[in-house]
Design an enzyme around this catalytic site. Structure first.
Site, PDB file in Angstrom:
ATOM      1  N   ASP A  16      -9.116 -68.355  37.639  1.00  0.00           N
ATOM      2  CA  ASP A  16      -9.896 -67.986  36.447  1.00  0.00           C
ATOM      3  C   ASP A  16      -9.507 -68.875  35.274  1.00  0.00           C
ATOM      4  O   ASP A  16      -9.297 -68.391  34.159  1.00  0.00           O
ATOM      5  CB  ASP A  16      -9.687 -66.518  36.109  1.00  0.00           C
ATOM      6  CG  ASP A  16     -10.797 -65.967  35.202  1.00  0.00           C
ATOM      7  OD1 ASP A  16     -11.885 -66.579  35.164  1.00  0.00           O
ATOM      8  OD2 ASP A  16     -10.581 -64.943  34.541  1.00  0.00           O
ATOM      9  N   ILE A  63      -3.406 -54.463  17.956  1.00  0.00           N
ATOM     10  CA  ILE A  63      -4.273 -55.612  17.667  1.00  0.00           C
ATOM     11  C   ILE A  63      -5.429 -55.714  18.655  1.00  0.00           C
ATOM     12  O   ILE A  63      -6.247 -56.629  18.553  1.00  0.00           O
ATOM     13  CB  ILE A  63      -3.465 -56.929  17.685  1.00  0.00           C
ATOM     14  CG1 ILE A  63      -2.826 -57.122  19.059  1.00  0.00           C
ATOM     15  CG2 ILE A  63      -2.425 -56.935  16.575  1.00  0.00           C
ATOM     16  CD1 ILE A  63      -2.100 -58.452  19.199  1.00  0.00           C
ATOM     17  N   GLY A  64      -5.514 -54.799  19.576  1.00  0.00           N
ATOM     18  CA  GLY A  64      -6.612 -54.829  20.543  1.00  0.00           C
ATOM     19  C   GLY A  64      -6.713 -53.497  21.267  1.00  0.00           C
ATOM     20  O   GLY A  64      -5.743 -52.750  21.344  1.00  0.00           O
ATOM     21  N   GLN A  65      -7.885 -53.201  21.773  1.00  0.00           N
ATOM     22  CA  GLN A  65      -8.096 -51.926  22.472  1.00  0.00           C
ATOM     23  C   GLN A  65      -9.019 -52.145  23.652  1.00  0.00           C
ATOM     24  O   GLN A  65     -10.048 -52.798  23.529  1.00  0.00           O
ATOM     25  CB  GLN A  65      -8.714 -50.888  21.533  1.00  0.00           C
ATOM     26  CG  GLN A  65      -9.153 -49.601  22.222  1.00  0.00           C
ATOM     27  CD  GLN A  65      -7.986 -48.853  22.824  1.00  0.00           C
ATOM     28  OE1 GLN A  65      -6.948 -48.702  22.177  1.00  0.00           O
ATOM     29  NE2 GLN A  65      -8.133 -48.392  24.063  1.00  0.00           N
ATOM     30  N   VAL A 122      -3.399 -53.190  23.087  1.00  0.00           N
ATOM     31  CA  VAL A 122      -2.481 -54.324  22.973  1.00  0.00           C
ATOM     32  C   VAL A 122      -1.854 -54.271  21.586  1.00  0.00           C
ATOM     33  O   VAL A 122      -2.545 -54.078  20.580  1.00  0.00           O
ATOM     34  CB  VAL A 122      -3.217 -55.660  23.191  1.00  0.00           C
ATOM     35  CG1 VAL A 122      -2.256 -56.824  23.052  1.00  0.00           C
ATOM     36  CG2 VAL A 122      -3.892 -55.674  24.550  1.00  0.00           C
ATOM     37  N   LYS A 149       1.309 -54.991  26.220  1.00  0.00           N
ATOM     38  CA  LYS A 149       0.043 -54.477  26.759  1.00  0.00           C
ATOM     39  C   LYS A 149       0.334 -53.142  27.428  1.00  0.00           C
ATOM     40  O   LYS A 149       1.125 -53.059  28.366  1.00  0.00           O
ATOM     41  CB  LYS A 149      -0.571 -55.450  27.760  1.00  0.00           C
ATOM     42  CG  LYS A 149      -1.861 -54.942  28.364  1.00  0.00           C
ATOM     43  CD  LYS A 149      -2.697 -56.047  28.998  1.00  0.00           C
ATOM     44  CE  LYS A 149      -2.003 -56.684  30.175  1.00  0.00           C
ATOM     45  NZ  LYS A 149      -2.919 -57.613  30.875  1.00  0.00           N
ATOM     46  N   ALA A 182     -10.384 -50.004  27.486  1.00  0.00           N
ATOM     47  CA  ALA A 182     -10.542 -48.661  28.048  1.00  0.00           C
ATOM     48  C   ALA A 182      -9.280 -48.192  28.737  1.00  0.00           C
ATOM     49  O   ALA A 182      -9.006 -47.002  28.790  1.00  0.00           O
ATOM     50  CB  ALA A 182     -11.710 -48.658  29.027  1.00  0.00           C
ATOM     51  N   SER A 183      -8.498 -49.115  29.273  1.00  0.00           N
ATOM     52  CA  SER A 183      -7.296 -48.704  29.995  1.00  0.00           C
ATOM     53  C   SER A 183      -6.057 -48.732  29.118  1.00  0.00           C
ATOM     54  O   SER A 183      -4.962 -48.447  29.591  1.00  0.00           O
ATOM     55  CB  SER A 183      -7.083 -49.614  31.206  1.00  0.00           C
ATOM     56  OG  SER A 183      -6.918 -50.951  30.786  1.00  0.00           O
ATOM     57  N   GLY A 184      -6.203 -49.060  27.868  1.00  0.00           N
ATOM     58  CA  GLY A 184      -5.046 -49.074  26.982  1.00  0.00           C
ATOM     59  C   GLY A 184      -5.239 -50.040  25.835  1.00  0.00           C
ATOM     60  O   GLY A 184      -6.313 -50.607  25.647  1.00  0.00           O
TER      61      GLY A 184
END
EC number: 2.7.11.1
Length: 815
Positions: free
Chosen positions: A653, A540-542, A548, A563, A544-546
């Site tokens: 954050d 469901i997500g991309q 999701v 993740k 650069a480091s991997g």
């Protein structure tokens, strides 16, 4: 004149001159003479220094010293008969030999030939004048031409003192070689070798140097000039002229392009210096916070060749296509898009306004030396609405530095709404979507391999330098990194042929700690193969480091979020440990549940609770919230913050992107990559991290700060729920920092429409002075909390946001 008369005359002259000197001194000096040489005639000797020898010692003197004008000179009454110049020859030299007695005369046959010669005073004076003139025309190189011929008896006595004899013998050897080249073998009385005052200073310097070398006295340290200096920008402020000093032209342009006028600079000079120093440090450095700025300008960029990526309506989800892994998970593009930014501002931001097909991935916004190579953003494929949540997890909270391939879809710029992935429904935008995706995947794979290879080689080189014998852990752990053997083998030979380029100290520190970080992760993570524990993984997500994924757990069929992070692509691996430990230790109803973690090959799998409702950003973008709903969100967020603060953790954050919701309206905090531990010994921080638009003034000005920074960010998030965006979102990031530092508490549009209790709540949360700012506990006790709506009242907002996002994606697909 007879010989007897000449001798008596000479005796009287000698006696009369010796009366000028202390008898004791003269007697001691004359008795110390040890030279046995006699006067010798050198008919054609050139003008040059003469050597006075006492034992093994020599001393150089100029010819013009022979008969100085000083009446105190021993050279005029050295005990020998006055020579007569034969034929007025001006080139003749005279030498005398020391005698054993004080008034004994030389009986050497060589001196007898002068005895009885007529005394030619006029010829002698003429010779002296000619020799003096010739000496002035061509003085010897060493020692320099003597201009004073006065000789001090005390000086002679000191030099001939018995206590200095041994040192004097040694001292003269330093200058003997150079003097021998320029002197003759002419010998004199040793006391005639006394230098003048000028020469005495030279002797004194040589003597001091010799004594220092013998006694080991410390000399003044000679520090050479710096070699290959590198100028580091230093910015100051001149209070008299009211101008900045040392401000680079790039900074001047940067300030102008970001709308900071000279008047504003002069009104707040110290603030500008602080902000620019921060920019100098972070614009090229390891802090991800600056790279989060990327998206602030992404919406200014024309999306060439991707017509479907243009915005059709203001509420369009801000995060959409800027899936740049290093980008600033910054704010969604605000509904009102700032149009007045000059073209130069666009140069500040990376050229990532849209993914351009069949074009190499854009360069990162930061200098090239920050990351060897950055993978191209991979266009998301059409996915279910869970993307919003996925993108939250794809965030690389793990790195507070480097444009951490911030796993693309994390912020509102890329995480939550349908707009976040405008390419999903853009088959018409590209002639061949399959080819486009293949090109992007190939570029991404090549870039990732380049990064891995570079890091592996540097790790290997670092280990070889640290120890020749490999540690037991290293081969095993590095063996995991050999998945690209064919590429690394090809890379090894050039790496060995030439030395590895000098990396920055930070990079070396990261490489040297890589093995330790992996070892610590092995101790933290659960052993086992996660692929056997979870099934039906749906990406469901991309980033650069991997990527999701959603997955289901065997046995329970619970839906979880996973993740996956490639450790070799994480700039600051130690932050991964920090995040895992914080999540493990933070079991709370308002914090995303950490379920498990695994090391699987090169990847770290972090399994977390799945929040299918997405982020609060979607809700505030597509809905107008009531005060009761805002109060409910603030209460749940404050509960989570109070739990973190009680454990000495600062989130740093807090923003709508990091607040996740379930379909039932439950609210939880996520993204602990910027967390910091504080304790009694270190209860303040001063690192500038977070997202600029939500930063507290003390963070922007780089003062020490504590837990209260999270309270300020909560207040900004409350304004975000009121207006749909944080203050200054339409400003450039640099100007936003300036406004936060100078304006203090931001103004709220239509503040008069808010209830007094809500205004008071915001006033307490947004106090500029952190000491006067309320704590999480104080705000939980505030009367505004009595207005909280039930969490179930948030469920319709979540569903409305999902529906609006789906419609937005459909519009993009049909465009």
């Amino acid at each position: 004149m007879s010989n007897d008369g000449f001798s008596s005359l000479k005796f009287r002259r000698t006696s009369s001159k010796l009366q000028k000197d202390p008898p004791s001194v003269s007697s001691r000096i004359l008795r110390s003479q040890q030279s046995n040489t006699s006067l010798k005639r050198h008919p054609s000797a050139p003008v040059h220094p003469r050597s006075s020898v006492t034992g093994s010692r020599e001393h150089s003197r100029t010819r013009s010293n022979a008969y100085g004008s000083s009446s105190s000179s021993l050279e005029q009454h050295s005990g020998g008969p006055s020579p007569v110049l034969a034929g007025g020859d001006s080139n003749n030299s005279f030498s005398s030999k020391s005698r054993p007695g004080r008034f004994s005369f030389n009986t050497d046959p060589s001196s007898d030939e002068l005895t009885g010669s007529p005394f030619d005073s006029r010829g002698m004076l003429s010779a002296l004048e000619e020799n003096t003139a010739e000496s002035e025309k061509s003085p010897p190189p060493q020692p320099p031409t003597l201009r004073s011929y006065h000789t001090s008896p005390d000086s002679r006595g000191l030099r001939q003192s018995a206590s200095f004899t041994a040192l004097q013998n040694r001292m003269d050897t330093f200058t003997q070689k150079s003097e021998n080249d320029q002197s003759t073998n002419t010998k004199r009385h040793s006391d005639e070798a006394n230098g003048t005052k000028v020469f005495g200073r030279s002797k004194k310097s040589s003597f001091s140097s010799f004594v220092n070398s013998m006694l080991g006295s410390p000399r003044g340290i000679k520090i050479s000039a710096p070699e290959n200096p590198v100028h580091v920008t230093h910015v100051g402020y001149d209070n008299q002229t009211g101008q900045f000093t040392g401000l680079p032209k790039e900074w001047q342009r940067l300030l102008q392009e970001n709308g900071i006028s000279k008047k504003e600079q002069e009104e707040h000079p110290q603030t500008m210096v602080d902000i620019m120093r921060f920019y100098e440090k972070n614009a090229r450095g390891d802090d991800e916070v600056w790279h989060k700025f990327d998206h602030a300008y992404a919406h200014h960029q024309p999306t060439a060749n991707t017509p479907g990526s243009q915005r059709n309506s203001p509420p369009t989800s801000p995060r959409f296509p800027q899936n740049h892994e290093g980008s600033f998970e910054n704010p969604r593009a605000p509904p009102p898009i700032p149009r007045g930014a000059p073209a130069a501002t666009q140069a500040m931001s990376p050229p990532i306004g849209g993914l351009v097909p069949s074009r190499a991935p854009p360069k990162p916004p930061a200098p090239a030396n920050m990351i060897p190579a950055r993978p191209a953003p991979q266009p998301p494929v059409a996915r279910p609405p869970q993307d919003a949540y996925a993108n939250q997890f794809s965030t690389p909270p793990i790195s507070e530095s480097e444009p951490l391939p911030s796993e693309a879809q994390r912020s509102r710029s890329n995480s939550k709404t349908n707009g976040a992935q405008p390419q999903w429904a853009q088959p018409g935008a590209i002639a061949s979507p399959a080819q486009y995706q293949q090109q992007q995947e190939q570029a991404m794979a090549a870039a990732q391999q380049a990064i891995v290879q570079n890091q592996l080689e540097r790790s290997r080189s670092q280990r070889q330098q640290q120890s020749r014998g490999p540690e037991p852990k290293q081969p095993t752990q590095m063996g995991h990194s050999q998945h690209a053997n064919d590429h690394t083998t090809a890379l090894q030979s050039p790496q060995k042929a030439q030395p590895v380029p000098a990396a920055r100290p930070r990079q070396r520190a990261r490489q040297s700690n890589a093995v330790d970080v992996r070892a610590r992760l092995l101790a933290i993570c659960t052993p086992g193969d996660p692929t056997k524990l979870y099934y039906n993984l749906n990406k469901i997500g991309q980033g650069a480091s991997g990527g999701v994924y959603t997955a289901y757990q065997h046995g329970t069929n619970n839906c979880v979020a996973i993740k996956q992070m490639n450790l070799d692509l994480q700039p600051k691996k130690e932050l991964i440990i920090n995040e895992i430990l914080v999540m493990k230790d933070s079991k709370h109803k308002n914090i995303v549940n950490f379920l498990d973690s695994y090391l699987h090959g090169l990847d770290l799998w972090v399994v977390m609770e799945y929040m299918e409702g997405g982020s609060l950003t979607d809700v505030v973008t597509f809905n107008i919230m009531t005060e009761g709903q805002i109060a409910a969100v603030c209460r749940e967020t404050l509960n989570g913050l109070q739990h973190l603060h009680s454990k000495g953790v600062i989130h740093r954050d807090i923003k709508s992107d990091n607040i996740l919701l379930s379909l039932d309206g439950n609210i939880k905090l996520t993204d602990f990559g910027f967390c910091a531990q504080i304790n009694d010994s270190q209860n303040k921080r001063n690192t500038m991290v977070g997202t600029p638009y939500w930063m507290a003034p003390e963070v922007v000005t780089r003062k020490e700060y504590g837990r209260k920074v999270d309270i300020w960010s909560l207040g900004i998030m409350a304004i975000e729920m009121i207006e749909g965006e944080p203050p200054y979102l339409t400003e450039s990031p640099l100007r936003a920092l300036y406004l936060i530092a100078t304006n203090g508490t931001p103004t709220i549009k239509d503040e008069h429409n808010l209830s007094p209790v809500f205004r008071d709540f915001l006033h307490l949360a947004l106090k500029v002075d952190p000491e006067k700012r309320a704590s999480a506990h104080d705000l939980l006790m505030h009367p505004f909390m009595s207005l909280c709506s039930p969490l179930t009242h948030l469920a319709p907002l979540v569903k409305a946001a999902r529906l609006s996002r789906a419609q937005e994606k459909a519009q993009k697909g049909g465009a």
